[in-house]
Design a protein around this motif. Structure first.
Motif, mmCIF file in Angstrom:
data_model
loop_
_atom_site.group_PDB
_atom_site.id
_atom_site.type_symbol
_atom_site.label_atom_id
_atom_site.label_comp_id
_atom_site.label_asym_id
_atom_site.label_seq_id
_atom_site.Cartn_x
_atom_site.Cartn_y
_atom_site.Cartn_z
ATOM 1 N N VAL A 106 8.340 69.605 107.107
ATOM 2 C CA VAL A 106 8.113 69.658 108.136
ATOM 3 C C VAL A 106 7.261 70.577 108.653
ATOM 4 O O VAL A 106 7.563 71.605 107.779
ATOM 5 C CB VAL A 106 9.431 69.276 108.371
ATOM 6 N N THR A 107 6.380 71.031 109.358
ATOM 7 C CA THR A 107 5.502 72.238 110.493
ATOM 8 C C THR A 107 6.118 71.976 111.462
ATOM 9 O O THR A 107 6.145 71.054 112.001
ATOM 10 C CB THR A 107 4.060 71.726 109.968
ATOM 11 N N GLN A 108 6.840 73.438 112.318
ATOM 12 C CA GLN A 108 6.868 73.184 113.219
ATOM 13 C C GLN A 108 6.209 74.180 114.059
ATOM 14 O O GLN A 108 6.084 75.746 113.228
ATOM 15 C CB GLN A 108 8.411 74.077 113.527
ATOM 16 N N PRO A 109 5.222 73.538 114.459
ATOM 17 C CA PRO A 109 4.033 75.077 115.192
ATOM 18 C C PRO A 109 4.064 76.432 115.898
ATOM 19 O O PRO A 109 3.950 77.475 116.101
ATOM 20 C CB PRO A 109 2.885 73.989 115.572
ATOM 21 N N TRP A 110 4.747 75.445 117.023
ATOM 22 C CA TRP A 110 5.639 76.588 117.841
ATOM 23 C C TRP A 110 4.433 77.048 118.641
ATOM 24 O O TRP A 110 4.503 78.550 119.025
ATOM 25 C CB TRP A 110 6.732 78.030 117.316
ATOM 26 N N SER A 111 3.744 76.756 119.158
ATOM 27 C CA SER A 111 2.213 77.058 119.697
ATOM 28 C C SER A 111 1.764 75.243 120.276
ATOM 29 O O SER A 111 1.112 74.517 119.117
ATOM 30 C CB SER A 111 1.207 78.219 119.404
ATOM 31 N N THR A 112 1.226 74.771 121.545
ATOM 32 C CA THR A 112 0.822 74.155 121.499
ATOM 33 C C THR A 112 -1.295 73.936 121.119
ATOM 34 O O THR A 112 -1.582 73.276 120.280
ATOM 35 C CB THR A 112 -0.130 73.732 123.329
ATOM 36 N N GLY A 113 -1.429 75.248 120.856
ATOM 37 C CA GLY A 113 -2.684 75.598 120.051
ATOM 38 C C GLY A 113 -2.218 75.178 119.078
ATOM 39 O O GLY A 113 -3.975 74.372 118.689
#
Length: 434
Positions: free
Chosen positions: A97-104
């Motif tokens: 899984v990837t958890q980007p933690w930023s809308t950008g």
């Protein structure tokens, strides 16, 4: 103890806390694109600590999930979009899984997810149209989207009837970044339908701690409410300015990322009355929290600071890791396998069922609203509560609120379609008939 925590934190920041080379082959790898450094570290750190400690607790208490260990790692982004994209590329081969933690960062990796076939888990953040699972097959934003949050705020400040806002002026103090701009389309639609004036007021990253120009505008415009889409140092800076200018705190309302105990501590009693919508409720006496205390905190294996255990953000981090873990459990059961891969986890996240029975089973009763996901609904729309700062902590001051999906759904459909057309050819889930 302090030296141990320092070494653990240093290892996490280097991305070597659980180096992939040392990971067991029969384990499940979860990498978080964290931000413990930079201008947003104050908000990122307790969230990452909560995520990390839930995983550590499951490994210590249960030996992982259904007999499979969970390997937790972090790749530090500093909330920087370019670094986030690099972290995604660096970790996509090892994490399910990837958890980007930023809308950008989310917007950067969103088109890659279809190609790489790795699910994006962005609980309560990211790009609101990701709710549409038919178009965004690999992206998930449970338990509620930013548009859900904006709708619940409108419902709260209008006493349940947005028509009560007719003729009023609402300022949106927002970070001048993709995250801060997220609620604008929906709030504009509300303004047009219900006859109030929306006044967006952006705050640049370099202005976060000195918002005198923005609050001068607020004093001049005299809005009936100020809504805040703030993050990191912006939150504390805005609260300080509101106190200084004597803006009525009960008319100052933030999204869930603007409801952080750490941001409010400096203002303390002076900020009493400030409100924030929240999709999570802290409960330090919940069984899950007591198990984390027993198996992680009391053993000196947590990175939390003094008082952080009780904070909204730390406990929200716990819930966020729970969403990933429940997705893993669902996939394990459906595919009859222990070590699930990214594609199987995608199915699990699309078939989450977080009901009262599940929350009781995992020791989280009352900490989040019930919800379920489906092929056409990747958010779940769990609803939330209004929290209010009492001078020392956030307390619940409303019954559960729900977003107006009749208002949101047409916008989701239109914006999702627009995104797919702009990024054609874009694969859609034609099998989803819901």
């Amino acid at each position: 103890m302090k030296n141990l925590k320092t070494k653990l934190l240093a290892a996490l920041l280097l991305g070597t806390a659980l180096a992939p080379a040392a990971w067991a082959q029969d384990a499940i790898n979860l990498t978080n694109l964290s931000y413990r450094t930079g201008p947003f570290a104050a908000t990122g750190t307790p969230l990452m600590n909560g995520q990390r400690d839930y995983i550590l607790m499951l490994n210590e208490r249960d030996g992982g999930v259904n007999g499979v260990k969970l390997n937790y790692d972090e790749c530090e982004t500093g909330y920087n979009t370019e670094k986030g994209a690099e972290c995604y590329e660096k970790t996509k081969a090892t994490s399910i899984v990837t958890q980007p933690w930023s809308t950008g960062i989310t917007l950067q990796v969103l088109p890659k997810s279809n190609v790489d076939k790795i699910p994006i888990l962005a609980p309560g953040y990211g790009f609101s149209p990701m709710t549409d699972g038919k178009i965004f097959q690999w992206a998930f934003n449970p338990p509620a989207s930013y548009w859900d949050g904006a709708s619940m705020i409108i419902k709260a400040i209008s006493d349940g009837n947005p028509d009560n806002l007719k003729g009023k002026k609402i300022a949106l103090l927002h970070l001048d970044a993709p995250y801060g701009k997220e609620p604008i389309p929906l709030l504009q639609a509300y303004a047009e339908k219900h006859g109030f004036t929306l006044l967006p007021i952006p705050v640049g990253v370099k202005e976060m701690q000195n918002q005198s120009a923005q609050w001068l505008q607020i004093r001049r415009e005299r809005p009936d409410f100020v809504l805040m889409w703030g993050w990191g140092a912006m939150n504390a800076g805005a609260v300080a300015e509101a106190v200084k200018t004597k803006f009525p705190m009960d008319k100052f309302v933030g999204i869930w990322w603007s409801g952080h105990d750490g941001d409010m501590k400096t203002a303390g009693e002076a900020a009493k009355g400030y409100r924030s919508i929240s999709w999570s409720l802290p409960d330090s006496n919940a069984k899950v929290m007591q198990d984390i205390k027993t198996h992680v905190v009391d053993k000196g294996n947590s990175l939390i600071g003094e008082g952080e255990f009780d904070w909204v953000f730390y406990q929200r981090g716990v819930l966020i890791s729970m969403f990933a873990v429940e997705g893993i459990k669902a996939a394990q059961a459906h595919f009859d396998t222990k070590v699930v891969n990214a594609e199987q986890l995608r199915w699990g996240l699309e078939n989450l069922k977080i009901d009262e029975a599940k929350l009781a089973e995992i020791g989280m009763t009352g900490m989040v609203g019930t919800f379920s996901t489906a092929c056409n609904n990747h958010a779940g729309h769990a609803g939330g509560w209004m929290m209010q700062w009492d001078g020392a902590k956030f307390v619940k001051v409303s019954d559960r609120l729900e977003a107006d999906q009749a208002m949101i759904a047409p916008l989701v459909e239109a914006e999702a379609k627009k995104y797919a057309e702009a990024n054609a050819p874009w694969p859609t889930n034609e099998e989803c008939k819901m």
